[in-house]
Design a protein around this motif. Structure first.
Motif, PDB file in Angstrom:
ATOM      1  N   ALA A   1      16.965 -13.769  12.583  1.00 48.14           N
ATOM      2  CA  ALA A   1      16.477 -14.426  11.586  1.00 48.14           C
ATOM      3  C   ALA A   1      14.976 -14.126  11.236  1.00 48.14           C
ATOM      4  O   ALA A   1      14.303 -14.199  10.205  1.00 48.14           O
TER       5      ALA A   1
ATOM      6  N   SER B   1      14.077 -18.008  16.656  1.00 45.20           N
ATOM      7  CA  SER B   1      14.859 -17.508  15.559  1.00 45.20           C
ATOM      8  C   SER B   1      15.824 -18.515  14.783  1.00 45.20           C
ATOM      9  O   SER B   1      15.834 -18.629  13.516  1.00 45.20           O
ATOM     10  N   GLU B   2      16.325 -19.308  15.805  1.00 45.82           N
ATOM     11  CA  GLU B   2      17.372 -20.325  15.273  1.00 45.82           C
ATOM     12  C   GLU B   2      16.349 -21.362  14.577  1.00 45.82           C
ATOM     13  O   GLU B   2      17.059 -22.095  13.525  1.00 45.82           O
TER      14      GLU B   2
ATOM     15  N   ASP C   1      15.303 -20.235  10.982  1.00 48.58           N
ATOM     16  CA  ASP C   1      16.465 -20.345  10.255  1.00 48.58           C
ATOM     17  C   ASP C   1      16.802 -21.560   9.432  1.00 48.58           C
ATOM     18  O   ASP C   1      16.900 -21.760   8.207  1.00 48.58           O
ATOM     19  N   LYS C   2      16.682 -22.547  10.494  1.00 51.49           N
ATOM     20  CA  LYS C   2      17.019 -23.970  10.030  1.00 51.49           C
ATOM     21  C   LYS C   2      15.824 -24.676   9.196  1.00 51.49           C
ATOM     22  O   LYS C   2      16.211 -25.231   8.265  1.00 51.49           O
TER      23      LYS C   2
END
Length: 676
Positions: free
Chosen positions: A261, A292-293, A296-297
């Motif tokens: 991301a 990264s997660e 992205d969220k």
């Protein structure tokens, strides 16, 4: 009650014997006034040595802790103030190091200019964040903020490569939290930590409001959410102590697989890292993936709120008096229990010292290091190395193959004593006599650039990890070097006029402790050249781990604050350093005697004075909030338990004070842990 074997000595100490008053007698260096004759050393050695001090000492209103170490730091602060005051009176020509020292200190002390500026010095950075329209703009922003010393979710810095210690490498590590440890975000079963978390959110809201944010409450909630998600992805401090698991070489073009991301190519270019490097050591790969997660969220607005807060928090201590006061109300009072801020001159001194450390250090050494100190300390160091060398050969749990490697590492150990041979060059650092935030940015950017310029160069093994004016000491496994700065080479830790026993117990243990770090659970995984390499046989490493487990269990049973126990795994390296270091100190002291018996001074043998000096070194009082923060985030055990826990493992202590079965200070021989 059992009769103390040194009960008569206590009386002699408190009354001062005629022998002690004899001008021709050697000076012991023991602080006699703190010894408590009402406490048997066999019952509570820490209480016997420090009981009167503990009862009669109040923690100063502007401190979270107070003790021997802090007292010496205050002495060094006073010395540094004299250095700065002298420099301000004679700053030299514009552009000189002394003139830059005066600029930084004066700009910090100019409260009128700071109050007039308010948050204006941050407007450009906050506007830059507010103007972002797409997450693809974040990599360049991260690089800019890191260059100016502002926290982002990860940090990037250069250090010797643990697999190739002749060369530097880039390291990428987890970062980005405003509270001391991930537990402050994640422990819902701890009322104290939950309370601090709620106050943290309120503090963020207050600071955002002061900056002119009209949606401060909503943004504060966003910020806490971002930090909580980052905390959940972070490794624990115990996990981070494993140097093998923390070494993960990742090529730049593979970062997108780890954290898709985030545009890593754009980041490495903006940060000036490519093409200087083509890979980095990722310390906590799963955190980078978790970052990264989270990126992205969460919506872009949440990240803009978070980064705005990171800017405000980073510079808050350099702004107007109202902002400084609010920052201290949380960071000082809520987190550490300190009711009153330190005086402004101390804060100005700390900023100047940290920004121009070597320039200040040169002046400090010239003014405060007696010429006879370094040769005597070097002789003491040589004594410790010789004693450790003998000790390795006497180990009954280590085989000859591992002993050979251990001896090679010890022989290569580099001592950095008092001050470095080379000083940093500050000619590229530009300063202002009035603009404090500009000075902060300039100093941070200079330090950041100096660090990045190491890429592609051979490692400078003469570079120090500490400044001469620092009251501390360190071991660097990548350089296989210990550093003992000048500021620690003074009373009460070292007295050039005192006899050896107390100098060994107070300063010598520092040598023993830092040398032992080369062979603790983490340091022992590096070889003589600083390379991360397993030089142990399987059987010897298994025996080492079995002994270390005993220290984990011992210290894990200590509770400095009700309901909060020392983390024996987190503190293992420091506890090995203390226990092995004190054992080594005892041997080195006996070596210094040249076969002669230790002299009796003030009714105490040299061995007794050595252990008393060691316990006096660790006398300290902590506010409960500070103790909790230390337990959660610091690999060092609180002072009382460093003193008490360590002596209980020392055979010489039992002999010196007649510790017997049934005494509270007694540990059965099979439970005592000596690593080296």
């Amino acid at each position: 009650m059992k009769r103390s074997l040194i009960g008569a000595a206590c009386c002699a100490l408190l009354a001062f014997s005629a022998h002690a008053q004899n001008a021709a007698a050697p000076v012991s260096g023991i602080d006699l006034k703190t010894l408590d004759s009402a406490v048997r050393p066999q019952d509570d050695f820490y209480g016997y040595v420090n009981g009167i001090w503990v009862r009669n000492t109040e923690i100063p209103a502007d401190k979270s802790t107070w003790g021997t170490y802090i007292e010496l730091r205050e002495t060094a602060q006073g010395q540094l103030r004299n250095v700065i005051d002298t420099t301000i009176k004679h700053p030299g020509k514009a552009g000189s190091e002394t003139h830059k020292i005066a600029d930084l200190y004066n700009s910090f002390m100019n409260e009128k200019a700071r109050n007039a500026a308010g948050f204006k010095p941050l407007h450009a950075d906050l506007a830059r964040i507010a103007a972002i329209k797409d997450k693809r703009d974040l990599p360049a922003l991260f690089a800019y903020l890191q260059r100016n010393g502002v926290q982002t979710p990860f940090s990037a810095g250069v250090s010797p490569d643990a697999r190739d210690p002749e060369n530097y490498t880039l390291n990428v590590s987890q970062s980005g939290l405003g509270l001391p440890d991930r537990d402050y975000y994640l422990k819902d079963d701890d009322a104290k930590l939950k309370g601090i978390r709620a106050k943290y959110q309120q503090h963020i809201e207050t600071m955002l409001t002061m900056s002119g944010d009209h949606e401060a409450a909503a943004h504060a909630a966003q910020i806490l959410d971002v930090e909580t998600r980052l905390a959940a992805a972070q490794w624990t401090r115990v996990q981070m102590r494993d140097p093998v698991k923390s070494y993960n070489r990742v090529a730049f073009d593979q970062f997108n697989e780890l954290a898709p991301a985030f545009d890593w190519k754009a980041y490495f270019a903006a940060a000036g890292l490519a093409p200087k490097a083509s890979s980095a050591v990722v310390r906590q790969p799963s955190f980078i993936t978790g970052f990264s997660e989270t990126l992205d969220k969460l919506p872009l607005e949440a990240w803009k709120s978070y980064l705005s807060w990171r800017v405000i928090e980073s510079y808050a201590q350099y702004l107007d008096s109202a902002t400084v006061k609010e920052r201290f109300a949380f960071d000082g009072t809520v987190l550490r229990g300190v009711p009153q801020s330190e005086p402004q001159w101390q804060l100005a001194l700390r900023f100047t010292d940290s920004s121009l450390s070597d320039a200040v250090g040169k002046l400090y050494v010239q003014m405060y290091l007696p010429p006879e100190t370094k040769p005597r300390v070097m002789a003491m160091f040589d004594n410790f190395v010789a004693s450790f060398r003998d000790g390795i050969e006497q180990l009954d749990w280590m085989g000859p193959e591992t002993k050979k490697e251990a001896q090679a590492k010890l022989a290569a150990l580099k001592p950095n004593i008092a001050y470095p041979e080379k000083w940093r060059d500050y000619s590229a650092l530009k300063t202002s006599p009035t603009d404090l935030v500009a000075n902060v940015k300039a100093a941070r950017a200079w330090s950041h650039q100096r660090n990045l310029e190491k890429l592609g160069k051979l490692v400078d093994r003469d570079e120090w990890s500490m400044t001469p004016q620092t009251v501390n000491a360190s071991y660097n496994p990548l350089l296989n070097a210990i550093t003992i700065p000048a500021a620690i080479l003074q009373p009460p830790f070292f007295n050039v006029k005192a006899e050896d026993a107390v100098n060994y117990g107070l300063l010598g243990i520092t040598f023993g402790h830092e040398i032992s770090h080369a062979f603790d659970d983490s340091g022992s995984q590096y070889d003589a050249k600083g390379r991360l390499r397993n030089w142990w046989t399987d059987a010897d490493r298994t025996a080492f781990k079995a002994r270390a487990a005993g220290l984990v269990k011992q210290y894990g049973a200590y509770s400095p604050v009700p309901g909060y126990f020392i983390n024996g795994e987190l503190t293992l390296g420091e506890n090995i350093g203390d226990n092995s270091g004190l054992s080594l100190t005892y041997k080195a002291y006996h070596r210094s005697l040249g076969g002669k018996p230790s002299p009796v001074i003030d009714g105490l043998t040299g061995e007794q004075r050595l252990y008393i000096g060691f316990a006096q070194k660790w006398r300290a009082k902590l506010r409960p909030e500070a103790a909790i923060a230390q337990i959660k985030s610091d690999p060092h055990s609180p002072g009382e338990f460093r003193a008490k826990g360590t002596v209980m493992n020392q055979p010489g202590f039992y002999e010196a004070f007649g510790i017997k079965p049934g005494d509270p200070m007694y540990l059965p021989p099979e439970q005592r842990v000596l690593m080296w």
